[in-house]
Design an enzyme around this catalytic site. Sequence first.
Site, PDB file in Angstrom:
ATOM      1  CD  GLU A  31      16.577 105.167 -68.530  1.00  0.00           C
ATOM      2  OE1 GLU A  31      16.710 105.407 -67.313  1.00  0.00           O
ATOM      3  OE2 GLU A  31      17.509 105.237 -69.342  1.00  0.00           O
ATOM      4  CB  SER A 122      21.471 112.319 -62.208  1.00  0.00           C
ATOM      5  OG  SER A 122      20.599 111.327 -62.624  1.00  0.00           O
ATOM      6  CG  ASP A 168      18.733 109.356 -61.173  1.00  0.00           C
ATOM      7  OD1 ASP A 168      18.903 108.415 -61.976  1.00  0.00           O
ATOM      8  OD2 ASP A 168      17.784 110.154 -61.246  1.00  0.00           O
ATOM      9  CE1 TYR A 217      10.700 108.305 -63.079  1.00  0.00           C
ATOM     10  CE2 TYR A 217       9.510 108.411 -60.996  1.00  0.00           C
ATOM     11  CZ  TYR A 217      10.606 107.984 -61.733  1.00  0.00           C
ATOM     12  OH  TYR A 217      11.593 107.234 -61.124  1.00  0.00           O
TER      13      TYR A 217
HETATM   14  C1  GLA Z   1      14.663 109.334 -63.395  1.00  0.00           C
HETATM   15  C2  GLA Z   1      14.547 108.838 -61.957  1.00  0.00           C
HETATM   16  C3  GLA Z   1      15.229 107.478 -61.808  1.00  0.00           C
HETATM   17  C4  GLA Z   1      14.708 106.494 -62.864  1.00  0.00           C
HETATM   18  C5  GLA Z   1      14.765 107.120 -64.245  1.00  0.00           C
HETATM   19  C6  GLA Z   1      14.126 106.255 -65.296  1.00  0.00           C
HETATM   20  O1  GLA Z   1      16.003 109.579 -63.701  1.00  0.00           O
HETATM   21  O2  GLA Z   1      15.169 109.756 -61.071  1.00  0.00           O
HETATM   22  O3  GLA Z   1      15.006 106.996 -60.499  1.00  0.00           O
HETATM   23  O4  GLA Z   1      13.429 106.055 -62.550  1.00  0.00           O
HETATM   24  O5  GLA Z   1      14.122 108.375 -64.279  1.00  0.00           O
HETATM   25  O6  GLA Z   1      14.862 105.082 -65.472  1.00  0.00           O
END
Ligand code: GLA
Length: 378
Positions: A31, A122, A168, A217
């Site tokens: 992650e 996602s 994703d 993020y």
């Molecule tokens: C979200 C982002 C991914 C990844 C995850 C964390 O889902 O879309 O690209 O960075 O967070 O692992």
Amino acid sequence: MPHLTDTFTTQFGSPPALVVRGPGRVNLIGEHTDYNDGFVMPMAIDRAVRIALRPRSDKRVVVTSLDMGETAEFALDHLHHNQPTWIEYIKGVAWALQQHGYALEGWEGVMVGDVPIGAGLSSSAAVEMAAARAFAAVSNLPWEPATMARLGQITENRWMGVNSGIMDQMISAAGQADHALLIDCRTLETTAVPLPPHTCAVILDTSTRRGLVDSAYNERRAQCETAAAHFGVAALRDVSWELFEARAGELDEVVRRRARHVVGENGRVWQAQQAMLAGDAAELGRLMNASHASLRDDFEVSSPALNAIVEIAQQHPLCWGARMTGAGFGGCAVALVAQQPDQLADFVQTVQTAYHAATQLTPNLYICRATAGASVEP
Ligand code: GLA
């Protein structure tokens, strides 16, 4: 599905020419590593966005979303931004495909999904990859999963303005039935890895939704970039555990913890692959628990609800390990659970009851199966 094709037939007067699907995903381990050029281990799940459609000859795209109860349309030769609603994901995919040099044809369709929205499974990548499949089918484009995933990520980054990594879209495009996929997020090389025998992945939806996730993020991404720059490498993927330990003291305290998570997590993904190939559920579970602790304490992207559901799951005798999954701050966790059909119900019941008692929230648990990536339905 009959509901989807029937609705199409009622709306357009004849059955659809085809149905495409883009699956959601759950990440088993790895992650916040994808945007550090690192490693992830997601699987595509048996929850997806489906579009029933037929080609149009006027370069227009017309879509009805059953979930939103709305119809929206756009012209392929006049793409411009509107409010960021669901149709923008499809428009953005059209834009990215055209930027890439593909000549697109239009289509009209009906879309429906069962990936919970905003839960960290996602749903947006699922829409993007279903749309990419639709354009590929009506425009006779080759289906190259890694190319389509990159274009999906470009949609997300440049059309939707969300600075996410490649995981994703890649798993939604390239997933394999009955397997997780070890993805090298630098090369996009993939290796299919089965879950240990007699185990299954159970998604634990806290029923909390992540708020303010974008700024947190982006802040994590920036901290990782600061750490990589300090080590003089392109991305934290290039920092070994030994190098990190030798020089960790040079980093500012917060940046050090962020980097420790990423460097450790990349190692855990490799160890997880070994454990899965050896059929070692206990070791995979241990790595998932360690991943959660690192995301909670070092990367600081968990939440009280996620910690509660993970701890409750971890205490159940059938559970090998559990962790938050996805970006964090809410949404879902994932547990690796021994697959004993008569007892799985007890796991679900126990987690539901204990989580409700601890938080007053009602969780949703999904026992999920790994599916293939985006496809044209047979
Ligand atoms: C979200 C982002 C991914 C990844 C995850 C964390 O889902 O879309 O690209 O960075 O967070 O692992």
